[in-house]
Enzyme design. Structure first.
Site, PDB file in Angstrom:
ATOM      1  N   GLY A 140     -12.288  -0.951  -6.752  1.00 27.59           N
ATOM      2  CA  GLY A 140     -11.103  -1.490  -6.087  1.00 27.59           C
ATOM      3  C   GLY A 140     -10.133  -0.411  -5.670  1.00 27.59           C
ATOM      4  O   GLY A 140      -9.303  -0.623  -4.795  1.00 27.59           O
ATOM      5  N   ALA A 182       7.446   2.026   2.671  1.00 26.26           N
ATOM      6  CA  ALA A 182       7.093   0.734   2.073  1.00 26.26           C
ATOM      7  C   ALA A 182       7.129   0.803   0.545  1.00 26.26           C
ATOM      8  O   ALA A 182       7.717  -0.067  -0.107  1.00 26.26           O
ATOM      9  CB  ALA A 182       5.702   0.310   2.557  1.00 26.26           C
ATOM     10  N   GLU A 234     -18.124   5.565  -8.004  1.00 26.58           N
ATOM     11  CA  GLU A 234     -16.709   5.400  -8.353  1.00 26.58           C
ATOM     12  C   GLU A 234     -16.551   5.773  -9.817  1.00 26.58           C
ATOM     13  O   GLU A 234     -17.263   5.255 -10.668  1.00 26.58           O
ATOM     14  CB  GLU A 234     -16.256   3.951  -8.091  1.00 26.58           C
ATOM     15  N   ALA A 289      -4.786  -0.309   3.278  1.00 29.56           N
ATOM     16  CA  ALA A 289      -6.048  -0.852   2.790  1.00 29.56           C
ATOM     17  C   ALA A 289      -6.816  -1.552   3.905  1.00 29.56           C
ATOM     18  O   ALA A 289      -8.021  -1.350   4.069  1.00 29.56           O
ATOM     19  CB  ALA A 289      -5.779  -1.836   1.646  1.00 29.56           C
ATOM     20  N   ASP A 321      -8.192   6.079   3.840  1.00 35.10           N
ATOM     21  CA  ASP A 321      -7.085   7.035   3.788  1.00 35.10           C
ATOM     22  C   ASP A 321      -7.528   8.470   4.052  1.00 35.10           C
ATOM     23  O   ASP A 321      -6.841   9.229   4.730  1.00 35.10           O
ATOM     24  CB  ASP A 321      -6.404   7.008   2.410  1.00 35.10           C
ATOM     25  N   HIS A 350       6.950 -28.461  12.972  1.00 35.34           N
ATOM     26  CA  HIS A 350       8.372 -28.439  12.639  1.00 35.34           C
ATOM     27  C   HIS A 350       8.584 -29.206  11.339  1.00 35.34           C
ATOM     28  O   HIS A 350       8.059 -30.311  11.196  1.00 35.34           O
ATOM     29  CB  HIS A 350       9.178 -29.086  13.760  1.00 35.34           C
TER      30      HIS A 350
END
Lengths: 468, 466
Positions: free
Chosen positions: A38, A185, A33, A321, A313, A447
């Protein structure tokens, strides 16, 4: 040069979760990375955006505080401060991933990876050195996706007046006027945020409704709520005559048979993302992509090249994600040789949009049920009939459950309202276990809770709702 | 990692199975889900499916062997894995300490199993995430066409303790079937016996896709049991309002065959009424010559049909899906009612046999059929069939074609009827026949010409003895 069982290229949600699971299963794991751990989710997406949405929710609450008996004198809404808080949250989360890597003895190789052969990866490290690492079992591509502009209509990203979510997340102050192009979104969430911080927002989409992938009832309900908050919503719109200036952008919007000019300080392009497939040596390795640029995989996440896998992706939509994370976990288990792996159930991936009211869904929309010519029944319960929703003054929205007419299978569930993204999971669990609406009803719901609306919607689909 | 192939309980009542035929040989590459062998259960011939990938290293059972459920039949393993230990356990070695494998072997097999990358790469799906199959097809289902078994689901044979197949059975430790609520609803509604379904969900739970696979399997692979199975003597009790009796194999075969017929076969019907006066006279005359020359109307019709077919091969034909097979030889199938239903023994080369020969053979075959002693050679191979309900006083009916044959003749009773002969009403012996024709082979006029020829022979039966 080092040797690992598996090497992940990309440390976003798919890569880091897959890496942790692989390490748990006893494999030696490295993750390449070049930025922070992340990925988009933690640094440039989900996490900082949700932090900002929390600020906008609080801003809207404060505006209504007097109703609740609380007077807040002269509140100020400072986007810059909210932004800095969101950055801090993002950094904390990235540190959290770093900690998990240490705990699981996963090596973070800081740099840019490129497949050099079927079981080795070349890395140009952050300090310019070239290294090569072996992957004995698998090379896993988890490079994710990135924002893309709309150069075809003149909206090329310039980071000042035409921006993407990346820049929006680090703006020092909210602009006076903003056009958001793309009402998915991301577009809806930023419309919510900037509206709360006083920006005059115009939300534009080419599709006939906002959140076009959601059930049209939810789209309509959200549009109604946005309009009430003075967010201008223009759908079925075509943008032309874009003129990008130094401090403003002008354009014409054709919608509903008439054309209107629009001039704004900033255009936020929230339409579409492109997979990161460049410069990782895909072609040379024999990894094929489809016509939209996503890497082709099968149900075991194998690419067209032996020993090379793709998740997240970069391996195709839905670009979420949690879809990538599940792919990472399942792939790690497949690589460990677990004969009982449950493959990714792509039909049961929840969608969540965190604007206010929130929108959450799983399964088929009513239109999809119609298109598939399914025999179905709809059950619906509005939060205006929920005692708990009234207590918090958040009575917008509803729960809608679509069930198979004969067997009661939950074909789709759609919730719009406060905490929709949280309470949806009852129905995700139900679907994962193939519970029908009868089993949802069998579970006693406390409830008063918002979740009661789910039980009532299930009952309504059976023609016997009690509270409406 | 090695996968043991064991005799599985393929029906709820199965205790042992006979290996009919190996469909894979030693050395063949096997993928999970491949059909390894055919196994005859107490009910039917079923497929034994591989539960793991690898090479079929060793076949331990021979074709024809009957083995109790749980017996090791074969071993699937990677080519280099040592399977001696597994095989040794089958012989006298079962009392030896169960040292599953040496650490070295375990290590090796672990490494093997955890490297799917070494398997032949499969062509990845086109757009995996876009419109994925609602449920990724994954469950191996050993679902036969489920006969509603009399035994309740709870009594389903528990998996043998010796060597259960790798996927966990859907029956939990407490004997309960693990299945999702939706799977149970689907199974109940569609008549699928859950104990016959292999679950592919977490922990072997039966889920929707397993029921759907079982449905598909049931629709695509019906396999009747060998017809030599001893028939069940059916006694219908008079108690209660009704009696539910399990289907016998022959009943199922009849259902399947007839549904195959009336469904896809475009059938039309031709009816004719023949004058039987001369045939009746001939019967009487033959009987007077001697008991050994006695023939029935049915024998006369069979012989006439055979001779007419010899002259009209265009109706003596089989529909072969991509071609039509016209026969130069005439083998007439003769439907015989028996206790369990019906069966159609064949009089081979009926056109070349004399009337008394046909009569004798027909009697013998009918007798064998009623005693369930027909061999498969005796009831297969007909080119055309006849069905006679005349002895049961049916005037006229239509029979269902026995595919791939393209015609069947339904014969009614010989009765006295008023007819007009030369302008005068007289009473004559008459017989109605109806021919069912597969229009894909036989056209209206073709069928009609055949019936003309048949009329000529039956109304002038001396032609049959020339």
């Amino acid at each position: 040069m080092a040797s690992y069982d598996v090497i992940f290229i990309g440390g976003g949600p798919a890569g880091y979760v897959g890496a942790i699971r692989a390490a748990q299963l006893g494999m030696s794991v490295a993750v390449i990375e070049r930025e922070l751990l992340g990925g988009t989710c933690v640094i440039w997406g989900c996490i900082p955006a949700k932090a900002l949405l929390e600020s906008s929710a609080l801003a809207n609450k404060i505006r209504k505080a007097a109703e609740f008996g609380i007077t807040v004198a002269d509140p100020k809404f400072d986007y810059g401060v909210a932004m800095k808080r969101s950055r801090a949250v993002a950094t904390q989360n990235s540190k959290g991933v770093e900690f998990l890597f240490k705990k699981n003895k996963i090596t973070w190789i800081k740099g840019t990876g490129r497949i050099s052969s079927k079981n080795s990866v070349a890395v140009k490290s952050a300090d310019g050195k070239d290294e090569k690492h072996d992957a004995k079992k698998a090379v896993i591509i988890s490079t994710g996706s990135r924002v893309k502009g709309l150069p075809q209509i003149g909206l090329e990203l310039n980071k000042t007046t035409v921006i993407s979510s990346d820049e929006a997340l680090i703006l020092e102050k909210a602009p006076k006027t903003m056009a958001i192009v793309g009402a998915g979104a991301v577009g809806c969430e930023f419309a919510d945020v900037f509206n709360a911080f006083g920006t005059q927002v115009t939300l534009i989409d080419v599709m006939p409704g906002i959140l076009p992938l959601e059930d049209s009832d939810c789209s309509a309900e959200l549009a109604k709520s946005f309009k009430k908050r003075k967010i201008e919503v223009v759908t079925g719109a075509k943008i032309s005559n874009v003129k990008v200036g130094k401090s403003s952008v002008s354009m014409s919007i054709d919608a509903g048979g008439k054309s209107q000019p629009l001039e704004v300080e900033v255009v936020l392009v929230a339409a579409g993302r492109a997979p990161n497939i460049e410069e990782i040596g895909l072609k040379e390795a024999g990894v094929q992509v489809n016509d939209r640029g996503f890497i082709k995989i099968n149900e075991k996440m194998e690419t067209t090249a032996k020993g090379i896998y793709a998740i997240g992706d970069v391996a195709g939509p839905p670009m979420l994600a949690h879809k990538g994370q599940r792919e990472g976990v399942v792939l790690a288990e497949l690589l460990a040789g677990d004969p009982h792996v449950q493959l990714v159930n792509y039909g049961n991936i929840p969608n969540a949009t965190y604007c206010h009211p929130e929108v959450a869904s799983v399964g088929l929309t009513e239109q999809q049920c119609k298109d598939k010519k399914l025999e179905y029944k709809v059950g619906k319960f509005p939060f205006s009939a929920s005692g708990r929703a009234r207590t918090s003054g958040e009575t917008e929205g509803f729960v809608k459950i679509i069930r198979d007419a004969k067997y009661g299978e939950i074909l789709g569930a759609h919730i719009i309202g406060s905490h929709a993204t949280e309470i949806l999971h009852e129905l995700v669990v139900a679907r994962a276990n193939e519970f029908t609406v009868d089993e949802v009803d069998l579970a006693i719901h406390a409830h008063p809770t918002l979740s009661e609306a789910i039980a009532q919607a299930a009952l309504d689909s059976l023609g016997r709702a009690l509270d409406i | 990692m090695a996968t043991k192939v064991v005799m599985e309980a393929l029906s709820p009542t199965m205790e042992e199975g006979r290996l009919v035929k190996w469909l894979k040989n030693e050395g063949d590459a096997i993928k999970s889900g491949d059909v390894l062998a055919e196994v005859e259960t107490d009910k039917a011939i079923m497929e034994l499916v591989a539960r793991g990938d690898g090479i079929l290293r060793k076949q331990l059972a021979k074709e024809g062997d009957a083995s109790p459920v749980g017996t090791l039949l074969a071993v699937i393993a990677p080519a280099e894995e040592n399977i001696d230990q597994i095989i040794a356990q089958v012989g006298g070695g079962s009392t030896a300490a169960p040292t599953a494998a040496t650490p070295a072997t375990a290590q090796q097999s672990q490494g093997e199993a955890s490297t799917p990358a070494q398997e032949p790469a499969q062509e990845p799906a086109q757009e995996p995430a876009q419109e994925p199959a609602q449920e990724p097809a994954q469950g191996a289902v050993a679902a036969p066409p489920a006969p509603p078994p009399p035994a309740p689901a709870r009594a389903a044979a528990p998996p043998p303790a010796a060597a259960p197949p790798p996927p966990p059975p859907s029956v939990g430790a407490n004997g309960r079937q693990r299945s999702s609520p939706l799977a149970r609803r689907l199974a109940t509604d569609r008549g699928i016996e859950l104990s016959l379904v292999r679950g592919s969900g977490p922990g072997g739970r039966i889920v929707k896709r397993d029921i759907e696979s079982a449905m598909a399997a049931a629709a695509s692979k019906p396999r009747p049991a060998a017809a030599t199975a001893a028939p069940v003597k059916r006694v219908i009790s008079r108690e209660g309002d009704y009696q539910d009796i399990p289907l016998t194999q022959i009943r199922k075969t009849i259902a399947r065959r007839l549904a195959e017929s009336l469904g896809p076969i475009p059938t039309f019907y031709l009816t004719a009424e023949f004058d039987m006066v001369r045939a009746a006279e001939m019967r009487t005359a033959l009987k007077e010559i001697g008991e050994e020359f006695k023939v029935s109307f049915n024998d006369i019709v069979v012989k006439a049909v055979a001779n007419a077919l010899a002259d009209h091969p265009e109706v003596n034909a089989h529909w072969m899906v991509d071609h039509i097979r016209y026969f130069n030889r005439v083998h007439v199938g003769m439907a015989v009612a028996i206790e369990e239903g019906l069966i159609t023994p064949v009089i081979f080369d009926a056109d070349r046999k004399t009337l008394p020969e046909i009569s004798r053979e027909a009697k013998q075959l009918a007798e064998l059929a009623r005693n369930r002693r027909l061999t498969p050679e005796q009831y297969t191979g007909s080119t055309f069939s006849v069905s006679n309900l005349g002895m049961l006083d049916i005037d006229q009916f239509t029979a269902i074609i026995n595919p791939p044959e393209s015609g069947i003749l339904a014969i009614g009773a010989v009765t006295e009827r008023p007819v007009i002969v030369d302008g005068n009403v007289t009473v004559r012996h008459r017989m109605r026949v109806t021919m069912s024709c597969d229009h894909r082979v036989i056209d209206g006029a073709t069928g009609a010409r055949f019936l003309q020829a048949l009329r000529r022979l039956i109304e002038n039966p001396l032609l049959l003895v020339l």
